[in-house]
Design a protein around this motif. Structure first.
Motif, mmCIF file in Angstrom:
data_model
loop_
_atom_site.group_PDB
_atom_site.id
_atom_site.type_symbol
_atom_site.label_atom_id
_atom_site.label_comp_id
_atom_site.label_asym_id
_atom_site.label_seq_id
_atom_site.Cartn_x
_atom_site.Cartn_y
_atom_site.Cartn_z
ATOM 1 N N ALA A 99 38.505 29.934 41.246
ATOM 2 C CA ALA A 99 39.245 29.125 40.121
ATOM 3 C C ALA A 99 40.667 29.559 40.322
ATOM 4 O O ALA A 99 41.189 30.441 40.795
ATOM 5 C CB ALA A 99 38.811 29.798 38.821
ATOM 6 N N SER A 100 41.462 28.509 39.574
ATOM 7 C CA SER A 100 42.935 28.378 39.928
ATOM 8 C C SER A 100 43.736 29.644 39.005
ATOM 9 O O SER A 100 44.616 30.137 39.054
ATOM 10 C CB SER A 100 43.488 26.923 39.552
ATOM 11 O OG SER A 100 43.106 26.656 38.226
ATOM 12 N N THR A 101 42.777 30.093 37.968
ATOM 13 C CA THR A 101 43.231 31.073 36.845
ATOM 14 C C THR A 101 42.373 32.255 37.270
ATOM 15 O O THR A 101 41.284 32.159 37.614
ATOM 16 C CB THR A 101 43.518 30.702 35.504
ATOM 17 O OG1 THR A 101 42.013 30.194 35.141
ATOM 18 C CG2 THR A 101 44.424 29.485 35.615
ATOM 19 N N ALA A 102 43.069 33.637 36.720
ATOM 20 C CA ALA A 102 41.888 34.830 36.883
ATOM 21 C C ALA A 102 40.991 34.627 35.900
ATOM 22 O O ALA A 102 40.268 35.811 35.919
ATOM 23 C CB ALA A 102 43.051 36.017 36.857
ATOM 24 N N GLU A 103 41.036 34.060 34.752
ATOM 25 C CA GLU A 103 40.336 34.508 33.609
ATOM 26 C C GLU A 103 39.084 34.215 33.591
ATOM 27 O O GLU A 103 38.198 34.786 33.129
ATOM 28 C CB GLU A 103 40.903 33.549 32.422
ATOM 29 C CG GLU A 103 42.273 34.184 31.600
ATOM 30 C CD GLU A 103 43.334 34.247 32.428
ATOM 31 O OE1 GLU A 103 43.853 35.177 32.538
ATOM 32 O OE2 GLU A 103 43.466 33.400 33.218
ATOM 33 N N PRO A 104 38.486 33.015 34.558
ATOM 34 C CA PRO A 104 36.865 32.840 34.803
ATOM 35 C C PRO A 104 36.437 34.089 35.419
ATOM 36 O O PRO A 104 35.273 34.716 34.906
ATOM 37 C CB PRO A 104 36.990 31.655 35.341
ATOM 38 C CG PRO A 104 38.096 30.587 35.204
ATOM 39 C CD PRO A 104 39.170 31.890 35.035
ATOM 40 N N GLY A 137 46.266 36.783 43.560
ATOM 41 C CA GLY A 137 45.926 35.650 44.531
ATOM 42 C C GLY A 137 44.360 35.826 45.003
ATOM 43 O O GLY A 137 44.018 36.901 45.179
ATOM 44 N N THR A 138 43.837 34.609 45.349
ATOM 45 C CA THR A 138 42.327 34.890 45.858
ATOM 46 C C THR A 138 42.257 35.354 47.151
ATOM 47 O O THR A 138 41.332 36.115 47.537
ATOM 48 C CB THR A 138 41.867 33.400 45.782
ATOM 49 O OG1 THR A 138 41.752 32.946 44.616
ATOM 50 C CG2 THR A 138 40.310 33.448 46.316
ATOM 51 N N ASN A 139 43.220 34.982 48.114
ATOM 52 C CA ASN A 139 43.001 35.710 49.388
ATOM 53 C C ASN A 139 43.364 37.128 49.321
ATOM 54 O O ASN A 139 42.573 38.054 50.031
ATOM 55 C CB ASN A 139 44.345 35.119 50.269
ATOM 56 C CG ASN A 139 44.111 35.601 51.810
ATOM 57 O OD1 ASN A 139 43.173 35.478 52.373
ATOM 58 N ND2 ASN A 139 45.396 35.975 52.286
ATOM 59 N N PHE A 140 44.190 37.563 48.588
ATOM 60 C CA PHE A 140 44.431 39.163 48.263
ATOM 61 C C PHE A 140 43.196 39.704 47.732
ATOM 62 O O PHE A 140 42.657 40.838 48.365
ATOM 63 C CB PHE A 140 45.752 39.323 47.397
ATOM 64 C CG PHE A 140 45.750 40.883 46.934
ATOM 65 C CD1 PHE A 140 46.395 41.501 47.885
ATOM 66 C CD2 PHE A 140 45.325 41.406 45.756
ATOM 67 C CE1 PHE A 140 46.646 43.070 47.768
ATOM 68 C CE2 PHE A 140 45.560 42.805 45.350
ATOM 69 C CZ PHE A 140 46.313 43.471 46.479
#
Length: 278
Positions: A22-27, A134-137
């Motif tokens: 997801a583009s945000t962290a909340e999900p 970040g997702t990669n992180f």
């Protein structure tokens, strides 16, 4: 059993992947909140509480997470959170393993409950903050534990001779630990190369660590793998003290939530502690 494991893994993956991407962290924060609450319930049961007491543990953990969410700590965490969480894991985890299974019941139950709930809360916050970064992180953090576990399993089966902690987790060997470390170091090198070759939404943990030099990357990566092993051993110690094989049967074929996240409990907060020092 194998069929149950596969079905459960596929269901969890189907739920986790959209949250991870997801583009945000909340999900992801919402999805993992459910898992952390389940882990808190299991923690209460492992420490001798009945159903109501264990549910209260889950409620307390949820309340702490919601307070943190409302305070936006995932975006602006206090500077003391990760050094304290990391320090407690290094010192407390080491003391628990030295004390062994017999020492665990001698610790006051209220203290055991509080420390366990704090560890679960810190893990949830670390997951949330890592996704914000970040997702990669975040994936690079998670893969430390997953790769260490996979490599340790195969190295242990092939070369395992010397037991790591026979009275806590008889299946683990020193050869498995070294194999896990080798697997994660190899993965780190590949990931650093990928960060330079392909555009990502963020740099991996390994690239951040390498910015301090190759010796720092080596020591920090080995330290994180060692802490993932410590998390696994601590949970095994608690289960043995409670006379339980699994933390629960919430995940058919896999045991409980704590059985799946035990190695993440120290690794994620300590990874963020290392990031804070960069």
């Amino acid at each position: 059993m194998l069929k149950q494991r596969i079905i459960t893994a596929l269901v969890l993956l189907a739920l986790l992947l959209p949250a991870l991407l997801a583009s945000t962290a909340e999900p992801l924060a919402t999805f993992t909140l459910v898992l952390i609450a389940a882990g808190a319930w299991e923690w209460g049961r492992l420490n001798g509480l009945g159903m109501r007491g264990a549910l209260r543990c889950a409620a307390v953990c949820l309340f702490a997470c919601f307070l943190t969410w409302a305070a936006h700590w995932a975006y602006h965490p206090p500077v003391w959170v990760w050094p304290i969480a990391g320090g407690l894991w290094v010192l407390g985890g080491g003391a628990l393993i030295r004390g062994g299974v017999e020492a665990w019941p001698r610790i006051p139950r209220m203290l055991r409950l509080i420390v366990g709930l704090l560890a679960l809360w810190a893990t949830w916050l670390a997951l949330y903050q890592a996704k914000v970064m970040g997702t990669n992180f975040l994936l690079s953090l998670l893969l430390i534990v997953w790769m260490a576990d996979i490599a340790a399993y195969f190295f242990g089966r092939a070369f395992g001779r010397r037991k790591l902690a026979i009275h806590i987790s008889p299946g683990k060997s020193w050869e498995g630990v070294w194999g896990g470390m080798a697997g994660v170091l190899l993965m780190a090198l590949v990931w650093i190369w990928l960060d330079t070759q392909y555009p990502m939404d963020s740099q991996s943990l390994f690239t951040h660590l390498q910015a301090r030099g190759w010796p720092f990357l080596l020591l920090a990566t080995l330290f994180l793998v060692a802490m993932s092993v410590m998390g696994d051993l601590v949970e095994s110690l608690v289960k043995r003290s409670a006379g339980m094989k699994d933390s629960s049967q919430l995940l058919p074929g896999h045991g409980g939530v704590l059985d799946r996240v035990d190695a993440l409990l120290p690794t994620l907060p300590i990874a963020l502690m290392l990031m804070q020092s960069l």
